[in-house]
Motif scaffolding. Structure first.
Motif, PDB file in Angstrom:
ATOM      1  N   GLU A 240      -2.739 -12.777 -12.619  1.00 18.26           N
ATOM      2  CA  GLU A 240      -4.308 -11.935 -13.137  1.00 18.26           C
ATOM      3  C   GLU A 240      -5.243 -12.152 -12.029  1.00 18.26           C
ATOM      4  O   GLU A 240      -6.093 -11.534 -12.108  1.00 18.26           O
ATOM      5  N   HIS A 241      -5.253 -12.945 -10.845  1.00 12.53           N
ATOM      6  CA  HIS A 241      -5.933 -12.948  -9.669  1.00 12.53           C
ATOM      7  C   HIS A 241      -5.403 -12.248  -8.667  1.00 12.53           C
ATOM      8  O   HIS A 241      -6.072 -12.277  -7.592  1.00 12.53           O
ATOM      9  N   VAL A 242      -4.394 -11.515  -8.715  1.00 14.55           N
ATOM     10  CA  VAL A 242      -3.867 -10.748  -7.348  1.00 14.55           C
ATOM     11  C   VAL A 242      -4.667  -9.327  -7.149  1.00 14.55           C
ATOM     12  O   VAL A 242      -4.872  -9.474  -5.911  1.00 14.55           O
ATOM     13  N   GLY A 243      -5.046  -8.767  -8.260  1.00 22.41           N
ATOM     14  CA  GLY A 243      -5.358  -7.555  -8.109  1.00 22.41           C
ATOM     15  C   GLY A 243      -4.865  -6.345  -7.834  1.00 22.41           C
ATOM     16  O   GLY A 243      -3.633  -6.448  -6.891  1.00 22.41           O
ATOM     17  N   PRO A 244      -5.506  -5.290  -8.264  1.00 21.97           N
ATOM     18  CA  PRO A 244      -4.537  -4.005  -8.017  1.00 21.97           C
ATOM     19  C   PRO A 244      -4.169  -3.746  -6.562  1.00 21.97           C
ATOM     20  O   PRO A 244      -3.029  -3.097  -6.296  1.00 21.97           O
ATOM     21  N   ARG A 245      -5.110  -3.778  -5.711  1.00 20.96           N
ATOM     22  CA  ARG A 245      -4.836  -3.426  -4.308  1.00 20.96           C
ATOM     23  C   ARG A 245      -3.567  -4.336  -3.745  1.00 20.96           C
ATOM     24  O   ARG A 245      -3.571  -3.970  -2.575  1.00 20.96           O
ATOM     25  N   ASN A 246      -3.547  -5.518  -4.328  1.00 20.11           N
ATOM     26  CA  ASN A 246      -2.250  -6.356  -3.742  1.00 20.11           C
ATOM     27  C   ASN A 246      -1.114  -6.428  -4.404  1.00 20.11           C
ATOM     28  O   ASN A 246      -0.401  -7.185  -4.183  1.00 20.11           O
ATOM     29  N   TYR A 247      -0.860  -5.639  -5.617  1.00 22.16           N
ATOM     30  CA  TYR A 247       0.193  -5.872  -6.406  1.00 22.16           C
ATOM     31  C   TYR A 247       1.505  -5.340  -5.572  1.00 22.16           C
ATOM     32  O   TYR A 247       2.452  -6.245  -5.818  1.00 22.16           O
ATOM     33  N   SER A 248       1.577  -4.518  -4.943  1.00 22.05           N
ATOM     34  CA  SER A 248       2.655  -3.943  -4.092  1.00 22.05           C
ATOM     35  C   SER A 248       2.996  -5.272  -2.993  1.00 22.05           C
ATOM     36  O   SER A 248       4.013  -5.524  -3.114  1.00 22.05           O
ATOM     37  N   ALA A 249       1.947  -5.605  -2.399  1.00 23.85           N
ATOM     38  CA  ALA A 249       2.276  -6.636  -1.311  1.00 23.85           C
ATOM     39  C   ALA A 249       2.801  -8.067  -1.894  1.00 23.85           C
ATOM     40  O   ALA A 249       3.622  -8.789  -1.397  1.00 23.85           O
ATOM     41  N   TYR A 250       2.219  -8.275  -3.075  1.00 22.80           N
ATOM     42  CA  TYR A 250       2.690  -9.524  -4.000  1.00 22.80           C
ATOM     43  C   TYR A 250       4.085  -9.290  -4.117  1.00 22.80           C
ATOM     44  O   TYR A 250       4.956 -10.230  -4.002  1.00 22.80           O
ATOM     45  N   PHE A 251       4.551  -8.390  -4.802  1.00 23.38           N
ATOM     46  CA  PHE A 251       6.018  -8.124  -4.963  1.00 23.38           C
ATOM     47  C   PHE A 251       6.826  -8.130  -3.825  1.00 23.38           C
ATOM     48  O   PHE A 251       8.027  -8.684  -3.836  1.00 23.38           O
ATOM     49  N   GLU A 252       6.334  -7.614  -2.793  1.00 17.15           N
ATOM     50  CA  GLU A 252       7.256  -7.526  -1.605  1.00 17.15           C
ATOM     51  C   GLU A 252       7.508  -9.058  -0.980  1.00 17.15           C
ATOM     52  O   GLU A 252       8.465  -9.419  -0.452  1.00 17.15           O
ATOM     53  N   ILE A 253       6.036  -9.692  -1.061  1.00 16.76           N
ATOM     54  CA  ILE A 253       6.251 -11.085  -0.486  1.00 16.76           C
ATOM     55  C   ILE A 253       6.978 -12.023  -1.373  1.00 16.76           C
ATOM     56  O   ILE A 253       7.964 -12.988  -0.890  1.00 16.76           O
ATOM     57  N   ALA A 254       7.097 -12.025  -2.607  1.00 15.88           N
ATOM     58  CA  ALA A 254       8.181 -12.579  -3.499  1.00 15.88           C
ATOM     59  C   ALA A 254       9.483 -12.293  -3.183  1.00 15.88           C
ATOM     60  O   ALA A 254      10.333 -13.201  -3.116  1.00 15.88           O
ATOM     61  N   ASN A 289     -13.379 -11.896  -9.906  1.00 15.84           N
ATOM     62  CA  ASN A 289     -12.580 -11.038  -9.107  1.00 15.84           C
ATOM     63  C   ASN A 289     -11.014 -10.973  -9.765  1.00 15.84           C
ATOM     64  O   ASN A 289     -10.139 -10.559  -9.144  1.00 15.84           O
ATOM     65  N   GLY A 290     -11.107 -11.459 -11.188  1.00  9.97           N
ATOM     66  CA  GLY A 290      -9.878 -11.402 -11.852  1.00  9.97           C
ATOM     67  C   GLY A 290      -9.665  -9.854 -12.263  1.00  9.97           C
ATOM     68  O   GLY A 290     -10.556  -8.983 -12.339  1.00  9.97           O
ATOM     69  N   CYS A 291      -8.415  -9.391 -12.839  1.00  9.77           N
ATOM     70  CA  CYS A 291      -8.089  -8.355 -13.230  1.00  9.77           C
ATOM     71  C   CYS A 291      -6.801  -8.309 -13.985  1.00  9.77           C
ATOM     72  O   CYS A 291      -5.791  -8.657 -13.266  1.00  9.77           O
ATOM     73  N   LEU A 292      -6.680  -7.685 -15.122  1.00  4.81           N
ATOM     74  CA  LEU A 292      -5.411  -7.812 -15.838  1.00  4.81           C
ATOM     75  C   LEU A 292      -4.767  -6.559 -15.516  1.00  4.81           C
ATOM     76  O   LEU A 292      -5.203  -5.643 -15.598  1.00  4.81           O
ATOM     77  N   PRO A 293      -3.469  -6.891 -15.290  1.00  6.66           N
ATOM     78  CA  PRO A 293      -2.537  -5.755 -14.958  1.00  6.66           C
ATOM     79  C   PRO A 293      -2.022  -5.147 -16.244  1.00  6.66           C
ATOM     80  O   PRO A 293      -2.217  -5.577 -17.440  1.00  6.66           O
ATOM     81  N   SER A 294      -1.412  -3.885 -16.133  1.00  3.73           N
ATOM     82  CA  SER A 294      -0.942  -3.098 -17.267  1.00  3.73           C
ATOM     83  C   SER A 294       0.398  -3.092 -17.150  1.00  3.73           C
ATOM     84  O   SER A 294       1.103  -3.365 -15.988  1.00  3.73           O
ATOM     85  N   VAL A 295       1.259  -2.378 -17.824  1.00  2.00           N
ATOM     86  CA  VAL A 295       2.592  -2.355 -17.908  1.00  2.00           C
ATOM     87  C   VAL A 295       3.018  -1.438 -16.710  1.00  2.00           C
ATOM     88  O   VAL A 295       3.818  -1.361 -15.847  1.00  2.00           O
ATOM     89  N   HIS A 296       2.007  -0.237 -16.485  1.00  2.00           N
ATOM     90  CA  HIS A 296       2.242   0.642 -15.600  1.00  2.00           C
ATOM     91  C   HIS A 296       1.971  -0.043 -14.053  1.00  2.00           C
ATOM     92  O   HIS A 296       2.862   0.206 -13.324  1.00  2.00           O
TER      93      HIS A 296
END
Length: 384
Positions: A240-254, A289-296
């Motif tokens: 919830e604290h990652v943010g849309p601009r970092n989602y792709s990087a987050y999954f790549e880092i994981a 600076n929190g943001c909830l992700p969606s399924v998409h």
């Protein structure tokens, strides 16, 4: 309707904006100065103009200031959200600026990431120890077969470990480890070694104390600085604290930190809509600076790196969890009051009730998503 209700109704001050707010609330079956526990009682007539001018931010701040009362805020929010009243509130300039900023600026950059740790998770360990269960789980419990908060949180921990198929000798990476509850549970009951990372100094200190003597390493570290090869990864209440601009990087880092045959469990709150809109009151007072992700969001960002093995929604359980936290918070307030203000009490109880109402209305979701790197041969029979 009894006589006191009639007296209250006739005593309503027709301040500017009263009629508009009254009509709006009536669509959710909520009255001003009515006698139902979810009705609101207006103390200061400036309330109406403030809500009309500032929307959600004005609603929350006016409650913190004591301008209105409600016996059952959780039901108030449940009814309001079910009726879609949030779409009729004006979007203040703060809300508009935040949406624009989220599109143009990385609000969850390395430099900004510590804000939520400092503003929320570092509020005080005394607060969270009083409110949470013995495992210090600040995320949704699993109430399938539970009747108490302790049972629900232990069931959640077991569910995570079983979904990950933890076995002795494995190395578990816990991204956003909180106060070390999952790390300690997995080390004790499944014989794994654990590396946990948090950006909260208060969490770090207590987690290290609680995990002393176990094969657990708790670090003050941003997930973007991880360089490991774990057998399993869990991330609970952190996305919830990652943010849309970092989602792709987050999954790549994981993916980069997991062995090719590993599993990754993501436990996160979610939004039923894909947008950058954030409740301005929550952003200002609870989760900056929190943001909830969606399924998409999750599907699109994870697709290049992961195969989704399972998606589990038990968001209705968060209502039960939040109400249990509220009960403990209220009971502990006489001991906590020396360290926190009355305005904080109103803010924090408002936050817990608003979230409970939102999950009860199914406006918010809670997901556990299980990923593998290349697909588990034969598939998985995932724990429930």
């Amino acid at each position: 309707m009894n006589s006191s209700c009639l007296e209250n109704e006739s005593a309503v001050e027709h301040a500017p904006g009263h009629a508009i707010i009254a009509e709006m609330l009536a669509q959710a079956g909520i009255a001003i100065n009515g006698c139902q526990p979810f009705d609101i009682r207006v103390v200061d007539p400036r309330f109406y103009r403030r809500v009309l001018q500032q929307g959600s931010l004005g609603l929350g701040e006016s409650y913190m200031d004591g301008w209105w009362e409600c016996e059952r805020l959780d039901i108030f929010f449940q009814r309001a959200l079910r009726a879609g009243l949030e779409h009729r509130l004006p979007r203040g300039w703060r809300d508009i600026l935040y949406v624009l900023a989220a599109r143009l600026v990385n609000l969850q950059s390395l430099r900004r990431a510590r804000r939520v740790g400092e503003r929320h998770y570092d509020l005080g360990n005394d607060l969270f120890e009083a409110m949470l269960d013995p495992h210090m789980q600040y995320s949704c419990g699993y109430w399938k077969d539970a009747s108490t908060l302790e049972e629900a949180q232990e069931a959640k921990l077991k569910l995570i470990c079983d979904k990950l198929r933890l076995a002795p000798g494995m190395h578990l990476l816990d991204i956003g480890c909180g106060w070390g509850g999952l790390a300690a549970y997995a080390a004790r009951h499944y014989g794994v070694s654990v590396t946990g990372v948090t950006i909260s100094r208060q969490q770090l200190q207590l987690a290290q104390q609680r995990c002393a003597g176990l094969d657990v390493d708790i670090r003050l570290q941003d997930y973007r600085h991880l360089h490991l090869q774990a057998d399993r990864i869990a991330s609970v209440g952190m996305f919830e604290h990652v943010g849309p601009r970092n989602y792709s990087a987050y999954f790549e880092i994981a993916a980069r930190n997991l062995k090719p045959d590993g599993l990754f469990l993501l436990h996160t709150c979610g939004s039923k809509q894909t947008d950058a809109r954030v409740d301005p009151w929550t952003e200002k007072y609870i989760f900056p600076n929190g943001c909830l992700p969606s399924v998409h969001h999750i599907a699109q960002a994870s697709e290049p790196y992961w195969l989704m093995e399972d998606w589990h929604n038990f968001g209705a359980d968060y209502d039960l969890t939040l109400m249990a936290w509220l009960q403990r918070f209220v009971q502990a307030w006489p001991q906590l009051a020396a360290n926190y203000s009355e305005r904080f009490y109103r803010m924090f109880s408002y936050y817990l009730c608003a979230c409970a109402g939102a999950f009860r209305a199914r406006d918010l979701q809670l997901w556990q998503v299980l990923f593998s790197r290349h697909g588990v041969e034969g598939g998985l029979r995932v724990a429930r």
